[in-house]
Design a protein around this motif. Structure first.
Motif, PDB file in Angstrom:
ATOM      1  N   ILE A 110       4.240  -1.568   6.436  1.00 32.71           N
ATOM      2  CA  ILE A 110       3.282  -0.668   5.784  1.00 32.71           C
ATOM      3  C   ILE A 110       1.882  -1.271   5.725  1.00 32.71           C
ATOM      4  N   SER A 111       1.787  -2.531   5.335  1.00 30.50           N
ATOM      5  CA  SER A 111       0.465  -3.106   5.070  1.00 30.50           C
ATOM      6  C   SER A 111      -0.208  -3.741   6.291  1.00 30.50           C
ATOM      7  N   ILE A 112       0.558  -4.206   7.266  1.00 32.39           N
ATOM      8  CA  ILE A 112      -0.044  -4.927   8.389  1.00 32.39           C
ATOM      9  C   ILE A 112       0.146  -4.205   9.721  1.00 32.39           C
ATOM     10  N   THR A 113       1.371  -3.852  10.054  1.00 33.37           N
ATOM     11  CA  THR A 113       1.677  -3.350  11.392  1.00 33.37           C
ATOM     12  C   THR A 113       1.167  -1.933  11.644  1.00 33.37           C
ATOM     13  N   LEU A 114       1.489  -0.991  10.764  1.00 37.68           N
ATOM     14  CA  LEU A 114       1.077   0.400  11.002  1.00 37.68           C
ATOM     15  C   LEU A 114      -0.440   0.557  11.089  1.00 37.68           C
ATOM     16  N   PRO A 115      -1.230  -0.098  10.228  1.00 36.05           N
ATOM     17  CA  PRO A 115      -2.685   0.028  10.387  1.00 36.05           C
ATOM     18  C   PRO A 115      -3.219  -0.540  11.713  1.00 36.05           C
ATOM     19  N   ARG A 116      -2.448  -1.390  12.387  1.00 38.33           N
ATOM     20  CA  ARG A 116      -2.872  -1.953  13.663  1.00 38.33           C
ATOM     21  C   ARG A 116      -2.639  -1.013  14.839  1.00 38.33           C
ATOM     22  N   LEU A 117      -1.882   0.059  14.622  1.00 36.84           N
ATOM     23  CA  LEU A 117      -1.634   1.019  15.695  1.00 36.84           C
ATOM     24  C   LEU A 117      -2.925   1.706  16.101  1.00 36.84           C
ATOM     25  N   ARG A 118      -3.066   1.937  17.373  1.00 37.22           N
ATOM     26  CA  ARG A 118      -4.272   2.599  17.887  1.00 37.22           C
ATOM     27  C   ARG A 118      -4.312   4.046  17.410  1.00 37.22           C
ATOM     28  N   ASP A 119      -5.470   4.487  16.953  1.00 33.95           N
ATOM     29  CA  ASP A 119      -5.687   5.856  16.469  1.00 33.95           C
ATOM     30  C   ASP A 119      -4.686   6.264  15.393  1.00 33.95           C
ATOM     31  N   PHE A 120      -4.359   5.352  14.494  1.00 37.25           N
ATOM     32  CA  PHE A 120      -3.379   5.648  13.449  1.00 37.25           C
ATOM     33  C   PHE A 120      -4.007   6.524  12.372  1.00 37.25           C
ATOM     34  N   ARG A 121      -3.416   7.695  12.164  1.00 41.47           N
ATOM     35  CA  ARG A 121      -3.914   8.633  11.150  1.00 41.47           C
ATOM     36  C   ARG A 121      -2.826   8.966  10.141  1.00 41.47           C
ATOM     37  N   GLN A 170      13.182  16.275  -0.458  1.00 43.45           N
ATOM     38  CA  GLN A 170      12.065  16.144  -1.397  1.00 43.45           C
ATOM     39  C   GLN A 170      12.129  14.820  -2.162  1.00 43.45           C
ATOM     40  N   GLU A 171      13.325  14.425  -2.597  1.00 44.78           N
ATOM     41  CA  GLU A 171      13.479  13.147  -3.296  1.00 44.78           C
ATOM     42  C   GLU A 171      13.134  11.984  -2.375  1.00 44.78           C
ATOM     43  N   ALA A 172      13.598  12.047  -1.141  1.00 45.66           N
ATOM     44  CA  ALA A 172      13.314  10.978  -0.179  1.00 45.66           C
ATOM     45  C   ALA A 172      11.818  10.881   0.085  1.00 45.66           C
ATOM     46  N   ARG A 173      11.189  12.021   0.290  1.00 48.46           N
ATOM     47  CA  ARG A 173       9.748  12.028   0.552  1.00 48.46           C
ATOM     48  C   ARG A 173       8.976  11.428  -0.624  1.00 48.46           C
ATOM     49  N   ARG A 174       9.343  11.774  -1.835  1.00 53.79           N
ATOM     50  CA  ARG A 174       8.659  11.240  -3.017  1.00 53.79           C
ATOM     51  C   ARG A 174       8.897   9.734  -3.142  1.00 53.79           C
ATOM     52  N   LEU A 175      10.103   9.280  -2.850  1.00 56.12           N
ATOM     53  CA  LEU A 175      10.410   7.844  -2.876  1.00 56.12           C
ATOM     54  C   LEU A 175       9.499   7.090  -1.915  1.00 56.12           C
ATOM     55  N   PHE A 176       9.386   7.580  -0.694  1.00 56.43           N
ATOM     56  CA  PHE A 176       8.555   6.916   0.312  1.00 56.43           C
ATOM     57  C   PHE A 176       7.070   6.958  -0.058  1.00 56.43           C
ATOM     58  N   GLU A 177       6.624   8.072  -0.615  1.00 54.66           N
ATOM     59  CA  GLU A 177       5.224   8.175  -1.049  1.00 54.66           C
ATOM     60  C   GLU A 177       4.916   7.158  -2.139  1.00 54.66           C
ATOM     61  N   LEU A 178       5.815   7.026  -3.116  1.00 55.07           N
ATOM     62  CA  LEU A 178       5.591   6.071  -4.210  1.00 55.07           C
ATOM     63  C   LEU A 178       5.640   4.622  -3.723  1.00 55.07           C
ATOM     64  N   LEU A 179       6.399   4.374  -2.674  1.00 58.63           N
ATOM     65  CA  LEU A 179       6.458   3.019  -2.107  1.00 58.63           C
ATOM     66  C   LEU A 179       5.214   2.692  -1.280  1.00 58.63           C
ATOM     67  N   GLY A 180       4.416   3.725  -0.960  1.00 58.52           N
ATOM     68  CA  GLY A 180       3.167   3.482  -0.243  1.00 58.52           C
ATOM     69  C   GLY A 180       3.199   3.788   1.237  1.00 58.52           C
ATOM     70  N   MET A 181       4.183   4.566   1.704  1.00 60.21           N
ATOM     71  CA  MET A 181       4.223   4.931   3.118  1.00 60.21           C
ATOM     72  C   MET A 181       2.987   5.761   3.452  1.00 60.21           C
ATOM     73  N   PRO A 182       2.274   5.396   4.486  1.00 63.44           N
ATOM     74  CA  PRO A 182       1.016   6.104   4.825  1.00 63.44           C
ATOM     75  C   PRO A 182       1.266   7.375   5.625  1.00 63.44           C
ATOM     76  N   PHE A 183       1.618   8.456   4.933  1.00 65.59           N
ATOM     77  CA  PHE A 183       1.839   9.733   5.604  1.00 65.59           C
ATOM     78  C   PHE A 183       0.516  10.392   5.912  1.00 65.59           C
ATOM     79  N   GLY A 184       0.463  11.079   7.052  1.00 64.02           N
ATOM     80  CA  GLY A 184      -0.736  11.819   7.439  1.00 64.02           C
ATOM     81  C   GLY A 184      -0.763  13.163   6.754  1.00 64.02           C
ATOM     82  N   GLU A 185      -1.829  13.884   6.982  1.00 62.12           N
ATOM     83  CA  GLU A 185      -1.959  15.228   6.420  1.00 62.12           C
ATOM     84  C   GLU A 185      -0.951  16.148   7.103  1.00 62.12           C
ATOM     85  N   SER A 186      -0.267  16.960   6.316  1.00 62.83           N
ATOM     86  CA  SER A 186       0.683  17.901   6.911  1.00 62.83           C
ATOM     87  C   SER A 186      -0.086  19.115   7.434  1.00 62.83           C
TER      88      SER A 186
END
Length: 188
Positions: A110-121, A170-186
Motif C-alpha cells: 500500500i505505502s511503497i509499491t502501488l504508488p510506484r506503478l506508472r500512471d497509478f490512479r 460491502q463489509e469487505a470494501r469498508r474493511l479495505f478502505e479503513l486499512l488504507g487501500m488506495p481505491f480509485g474513483e468509481s
C-alpha cells in the motif's frame, strides 16, 4: 496540550482503529464476527523459465525477497501440447502469507509499491469477487523496491489475492478502505 500521534503498523492500525470503527458501523457485538484479512496469496507464472535453471532460481529468489517467504513450486496438472506444457512440469510459484508477514507485506504494498506503478490512479473497485476477496494484477514485479530491474530478462507479472472473511462485498470494501487501500474513483 497536543497529543502526538505515533506511527502505527498496519496490524496495530487494524486492532486499534479499524476494529472499533467496523464494530460501530456494522453493529457487530461479537468480536469474532468483525471482518478481517485472513491471508494473502501471491502467484507468479514461470512456465517459460522452468527449463532454464539460472532464471528459475532467480525468480524463486526474487519471490522470496518480495514476500519474505520461500515460494512453493506449482506443477502443471494437465498436458497442453499447444502451450508446450507437460503434466508435472513447474508452471508457477505461489506464496501464502499469514499473520505478521501478511500485514508487513500489505503495508509495503500500500505505502511503497502501488504508488510506484506508472500512471497509478488508484485500484479498481471491480476487482472484488463475490466473497469479498480482492485481486491485484501487477504487470512488472520490478516495481517492488527490493528488486533490481536491470537483472530481469523480460517483464514478469504477479497476482496478489487478499482474502478476507467478510460476510459480503460491502463489509469487505469498508474493511479495505479503513486499512488504507488506495481505491480509485468509481465510474458508476
Amino acid at each position: 496540550m497536543r497529543r502526538i500521534k505515533k506511527n502505527l503498523s498496519l496490524q496495530e492500525k487494524y486492532e486499534e482503529e479499524v476494529v472499533p470503527a467496523l464494530k460501530k458501523e456494522l453493529g457487530i457485538k461479537n468480536p469474532l464476527a468483525i471482518p478481517r484479512i485472513t491471508k494473502i496469496v501471491v502467484n507468479m507464472g514461470i512456465q517459460d523459465a522452468a527449463q532454464k535453471k539460472e532464471l528459475f532460481e532467480r525468480l524463486v529468489s526474487d519471490m522470496s525477497i518480495i514476500t519474505g517467504q520461500k515460494p512453493v513450486v506449482r506443477p502443471a496438472r494437465l498436458s497442453v501440447a499447444g502451450f508446450n506444457i507437460r503434466a508435472g512440469n513447474p508452471v508457477g510459484l505461489k506464496v501464502t502469507l499469514r499473520r505478521e508477514r501478511m500485514y508487513a507485506f500489505l503495508e509495503r504494498l500500500i505505502s511503497i509499491t502501488l504508488p510506484r506503478l506508472r500512471d497509478f490512479r488508484g485500484l479498481p473497485l471491480k476487482a472484488f469477487d463475490k466473497e469479498g476477496n480482492y485481486t491485484i494484477g501487477i504487470k512488472e514485479y520490478s516495481v517492488f523496491p527490493e528488486i533490481e530491474a536491470g537483472k530481469m530478462d523480460k517483464p514478469r507479472g504477479l497476482e496478489i489475492t487478499i482474502v478476507s472473511n467478510a460476510a459480503n462485498l460491502q463489509e469487505a470494501r469498508r474493511l479495505f478502505e479503513l486499512l488504507g487501500m488506495p481505491f480509485g474513483e468509481s465510474k458508476n
